[in-house]
Enzyme design. Structure first.
Site, PDB file in Angstrom:
ATOM      1  CB  CYS A   1      -0.984  -0.026   1.158  1.00 11.73           C
ATOM      2  SG  CYS A   1      -2.398   1.056   0.866  1.00 11.73           S
TER       3      CYS A   1
ATOM      4  CG  HIS B   1      -3.823  -3.243   3.929  1.00 11.28           C
ATOM      5  ND1 HIS B   1      -2.628  -2.734   4.366  1.00 11.28           N
ATOM      6  CD2 HIS B   1      -4.425  -2.240   3.226  1.00 11.28           C
ATOM      7  CE1 HIS B   1      -2.512  -1.479   3.957  1.00 11.28           C
ATOM      8  NE2 HIS B   1      -3.578  -1.153   3.263  1.00 11.28           N
TER       9      HIS B   1
END
Length: 264
Positions: free
Chosen positions: A99, A198
């Site tokens: 990310c 995630h």
């Protein structure tokens, strides 16, 4: 427990105290667990801002996600380390960037106000935030990758566009991915993987974890070094359950509830 014959690996966890959205530290925990289950020692060093760090001394490198303010905190320090990190990755260092870390491993990140955070250029890509009025990419994701189906969770405002010729990590089956337009998710160069996922990613995707570990082991001990197979029933059950939920679209309600949270 399989005998690892005294083998030992070193993992550098970049900015673990800053870049840890959605428990990305779980990726390091998963790698250590899968090593210990095989009798392999894994030393995990947290590398903070200003710490002495030579990536060439490590067998694995990971960095997690963070909001815009966390990315700004680490950006200058990371850029200073950029040449050494790129050189190690070009030499085959297995790497996972998630990310916000993934964005800064590209060429640049342009935030919602037009501010530019330079990246370190591991991946050929640029990320741009389209503005606070635009919908975030939030929800469960399912990918087709070279490691089979991969599951995870995304929450990002930025849209990432890969340069021509830049290989993605995977192709989106469900979810938004890099930009919600071209079906790409993440990026890959040599043994480095960048992704928005995630979850944490590695506990539910043991094939990706074992790719990183197997590559690290072969680099350290030679091509004859192999990972012993593990009973992956629990991990596969978690991955299959997440895949089923994502395929039937349960993530849309979650996107509506979380829209606007955790800006980065």
């Amino acid at each position: 427990m399989p005998d690892g014959d005294g083998m030992r690996l070193r993992l550098a966890h970049l900015y673990a105290d800053v870049m840890n959205v959605y428990g990305d530290r779980g990726n390091a925990i998963a790698l250590r667990y899968r090593c210990e289950a095989r009798g392999i020692a894994l030393d995990v060093d947290g590398i903070g801002i200003g710490d002495t760090f030579d990536p060439g001394e490590y067998d694995l490198l990971i960095i997690g996600g963070g909001e815009d303010r966390e990315q700004r905190r680490i950006a200058d320090d990371l850029v200073g380390r950029g040449p050494a990190i790129r050189s190690a990755i070009e030499d085959g260092l297995p790497t996972l960037a998630v990310c916000g870390g993934f964005q800064l491993f590209g060429e640049r990140y342009v935030d919602a106000d037009g501010g530019v955070l330079p990246g370190i250029g591991v991946f050929g890509m640029e990320t741009r935030h389209p503005g606070e009025g635009e919908e975030r990419a939030i929800g469960n994701v399912l990918l087709q990758t070279g490691y089979g189906e991969v599951v995870g969770f995304e929450n990002h405002g930025g849209r990432t566009w890969l340069d021509d010729g830049q290989e993605p990590f995977g192709t989106v089956i469900a979810g938004r991915g890099n930009n919600g337009k071209d079906g790409s998710e993440g990026a890959r160069v040599a043994n480095a993987i960048g992704t928005y996922l995630h979850g944490s990613l590695l506990p539910k995707n043991p094939a990706v974890a074992d790719f990183l570990l197997g590559t690290a082991l072969a680099r350290r001990y030679g091509e004859g070094a192999r990972l012993e197979p593990l009973d992956g029933a629990l991990e596969e059950s978690a991955r299959a359950a997440a895949s089923t939920i994502t395929r039937r679209g349960d993530g849309e309600g979650l996107r509506r509830r979380l829209r606007g949270l955790l800006r980065r």
